[in-house]
Scaffold this motif. Structure first.
Motif, PDB file in Angstrom:
ATOM      1  N   ALA A 202       1.174  -1.084  -0.183  1.00 50.61           N
ATOM      2  CA  ALA A 202       0.003  -0.264  -0.117  1.00 50.61           C
ATOM      3  C   ALA A 202       0.817   1.495   0.077  1.00 50.61           C
ATOM      4  O   ALA A 202       2.246   1.501   0.566  1.00 50.61           O
ATOM      5  N   SER A 203       0.711   1.663  -0.430  1.00 52.19           N
ATOM      6  CA  SER A 203       1.302   3.667  -0.717  1.00 52.19           C
ATOM      7  C   SER A 203       0.937   4.486   0.320  1.00 52.19           C
ATOM      8  O   SER A 203       1.881   5.252   0.859  1.00 52.19           O
ATOM      9  N   ILE A 224      -7.138  10.914   0.335  1.00 51.30           N
ATOM     10  CA  ILE A 224      -7.163  10.758  -1.555  1.00 51.30           C
ATOM     11  C   ILE A 224      -6.563   9.156  -1.208  1.00 51.30           C
ATOM     12  O   ILE A 224      -5.728   9.563  -1.697  1.00 51.30           O
ATOM     13  N   PRO A 225      -7.178   8.386  -2.483  1.00 42.51           N
ATOM     14  CA  PRO A 225      -6.894   7.943  -3.485  1.00 42.51           C
ATOM     15  C   PRO A 225      -6.008   7.888  -4.698  1.00 42.51           C
ATOM     16  O   PRO A 225      -5.473   9.323  -4.495  1.00 42.51           O
ATOM     17  N   ASP A 226      -4.951   6.606  -5.053  1.00 42.52           N
ATOM     18  CA  ASP A 226      -4.221   6.786  -5.815  1.00 42.52           C
ATOM     19  C   ASP A 226      -4.375   7.925  -7.189  1.00 42.52           C
ATOM     20  O   ASP A 226      -4.062   8.368  -7.877  1.00 42.52           O
ATOM     21  N   ASP A 227      -6.362   7.284  -7.279  1.00 39.53           N
ATOM     22  CA  ASP A 227      -6.219   8.469  -8.592  1.00 39.53           C
ATOM     23  C   ASP A 227      -7.485   9.750  -8.964  1.00 39.53           C
ATOM     24  O   ASP A 227      -7.798   9.729  -9.386  1.00 39.53           O
ATOM     25  N   PRO A 335      -7.915   1.509  -4.639  1.00 38.45           N
ATOM     26  CA  PRO A 335      -8.103   2.995  -4.319  1.00 38.45           C
ATOM     27  C   PRO A 335      -7.413   3.511  -2.960  1.00 38.45           C
ATOM     28  O   PRO A 335      -7.010   3.889  -2.082  1.00 38.45           O
ATOM     29  N   HIS A 336      -8.719   2.937  -2.095  1.00 39.39           N
ATOM     30  CA  HIS A 336      -8.840   3.067  -0.642  1.00 39.39           C
ATOM     31  C   HIS A 336      -9.229   2.075  -0.268  1.00 39.39           C
ATOM     32  O   HIS A 336     -10.626   1.618  -0.060  1.00 39.39           O
ATOM     33  N   LEU A 337      -9.032   1.547   1.043  1.00 37.07           N
ATOM     34  CA  LEU A 337      -9.152  -0.247   1.128  1.00 37.07           C
ATOM     35  C   LEU A 337      -9.417   0.097   2.845  1.00 37.07           C
ATOM     36  O   LEU A 337      -8.350   0.226   3.722  1.00 37.07           O
ATOM     37  N   GLU A 338     -10.447   0.206   3.774  1.00 35.79           N
ATOM     38  CA  GLU A 338     -10.341   0.584   5.065  1.00 35.79           C
ATOM     39  C   GLU A 338     -11.455  -0.971   5.878  1.00 35.79           C
ATOM     40  O   GLU A 338     -11.897  -1.108   5.591  1.00 35.79           O
ATOM     41  N   LYS A 346      -3.911   3.130   1.707  1.00 35.96           N
ATOM     42  CA  LYS A 346      -4.427   3.992   0.117  1.00 35.96           C
ATOM     43  C   LYS A 346      -3.698   3.570  -0.657  1.00 35.96           C
ATOM     44  O   LYS A 346      -2.455   2.804  -0.619  1.00 35.96           O
ATOM     45  N   GLY A 347      -4.061   2.968  -1.904  1.00 35.13           N
ATOM     46  CA  GLY A 347      -3.195   2.029  -2.927  1.00 35.13           C
ATOM     47  C   GLY A 347      -3.423   0.833  -2.879  1.00 35.13           C
ATOM     48  O   GLY A 347      -1.808   0.240  -2.439  1.00 35.13           O
TER      49      GLY A 347
END
Length: 399
Positions: A202-203, A224-227, A335-338, A346-347
């Motif tokens: 993950a980034s 904010i996600p990668d995209d 892109p976003h995982l909780e 993120k990512g």
């Protein structure tokens, strides 16, 4: 008056009994196996002759490597590592031309990986000099001197043990240098070659705060996600599980490919360097080579250990590591995982890998347990969530 005659009688006291000596050897060995740490066992060796004779029979041993010191030769493994990454990426691209935009990204030439592996090449060597490798020897020829501890290879340290069944070796840190806040974890199983590998990256990672603010989880929702799109997980109608187009153009995929190749090289380097230990300790049932950072874990069970003894590994011509076979890979991205515990990735990227020669069977399995069980929580939950998303298939040639 008669003289008083002195009392010449004496009392006989029984010889003191050392109740510890009454303990059976099996019970003492049970305690030693619970200790495990090779340094502590070395100290036990000097307590008594009995302990000295029992410690070599311990079957559960943990070796914590203090430091890994690189060679002082003039060679530069960085260029070789970069060349390996370039070749592997090019091979993957050639094998996957018609599948997906991912294949075009894999044609990119990488100038290097995240960290050279020259120091790891010195970590387990049967002929390593005492100054090079970092497992402090507490059992060199049965002697232990706390004032003059030197560094020895794990191979040297373990030569005094005769019945090891469960061996765990811990490096001081992972081989892959990554930026702060970046998540990169891998687990690989090996026999004579790679059996499988799972990589989670993950980034950035945001952990839940100990005391939630009145605003609740608003801080997590501002990521904010990668995209650069709104939170896809909080807006399911905007998220169909596909990788956004910007992922290919902003360098996101290139970074994930670097993570994948770097992790495979790290795993194959560890596997190659375990040969002396595996050949000398034929009683092994389980071998785990990990690091204190929790970045990477290499595992081998009894069948895999025996396979390596019967079928020697194929070494890479580029460096001191096991040749990685042609691979089938499955990739999942969010892109976003909780996660259930509040951790936010993120990512988030998950890659499940198996050799192509395994009859192209399902890389993950029908229920995904193989992938999810690769990581401890909360990252096991991340793997379970990611495998439910859209799957992308890749192939990579041997390197």
């Amino acid at each position: 008056m008669g003289s008083v005659r002195p009392d010449l009688s004496c009392r006989v006291y029984p010889e003191p009994v050392d109740h510890f000596d009454r303990l059976p050897d099996s019970l003492i060995l049970l305690v030693f196996n619970m200790i495990g740490d090779v340094k502590a066992l070395g100290r036990c060796c000097v307590v008594s002759k009995r302990f000295h004779s029992l410690v070599p029979q311990v079957d559960n041993v943990v070796v914590r490597v203090d430091c890994v010191i690189s060679d002082e030769d003039g060679s530069s493994p960085s260029s070789a590592t970069a060349a390996t990454a370039t070749t592997a990426a090019a091979s993957a691209a050639a094998a996957d031309k018609s599948r997906h935009p991912i294949s075009s990204i894999l044609r990119l030439v990488f100038t290097g990986l995240l960290k050279p592996f020259q120091s790891l090449s010195q970590f387990i060597s049967a002929s390593a000099s005492p100054r090079r490798v970092g497992a402090s020897s507490a059992m060199e020829d049965g002697e232990f001197d706390q004032s003059s501890v030197t560094h020895h290879s794990p191979t040297q340290v373990l030569k005094n043990f005769n019945e090891i069944k469960f061996l765990r070796i811990e490096l001081p840190s992972g081989e892959l240098g990554i930026d702060d806040g970046v998540l990169l974890k891998w687990r690989a199983d090996f026999g004579s070659t790679l059996d499988n590998c799972v990589i989670l990256g993950a980034s950035s990672v945001t952990h839940p705060s100990p005391s939630p603010s009145p605003a609740g989880n608003n801080n997590n929702n501002t990521l904010i996600p990668d995209d650069q799109t709104p939170n896809n997980d909080s807006n399911p109608e905007n998220d169909n599980g596909s990788i956004p187009e910007s992922f290919y153009t902003s360098g996101g995929l290139k970074l994930r490919v670097v993570w994948t190749i770097s992790s495979l090289i790290a795993a194959s380097a560890r596997h190659y360097l375990l040969q002396p230990i595996i050949s000398e300790h034929r009683t092994l049932d389980s071998l785990v080579l990990t690091d204190t950072d929790g970045q990477g874990v290499l595992c081998m069970n009894r069948e895999q250990l025996e396979e390596l003894r019967v079928k020697p590994l194929s070494a890479s011509s580029a460096s001191k590591r096991t040749l990685v076979p042609a691979l089938n890979m499955r990739l999942w991205y969010a892109p976003h995982l909780e996660l259930p515990d509040g951790t936010v990735l993120k990512g988030a990227t998950l890659v499940a890998i198996r050799p192509s020669e395994q009859h192209k069977k399902d890389v993950v399995g029908s229920d995904g347990n193989w992938v999810a069980s690769a990581f401890d929580e909360p990252y096991g939950a991340a793997a379970r969530m990611l495998v439910k998303r859209r799957t992308y298939c890749l192939e990579m040639n041997s390197f």
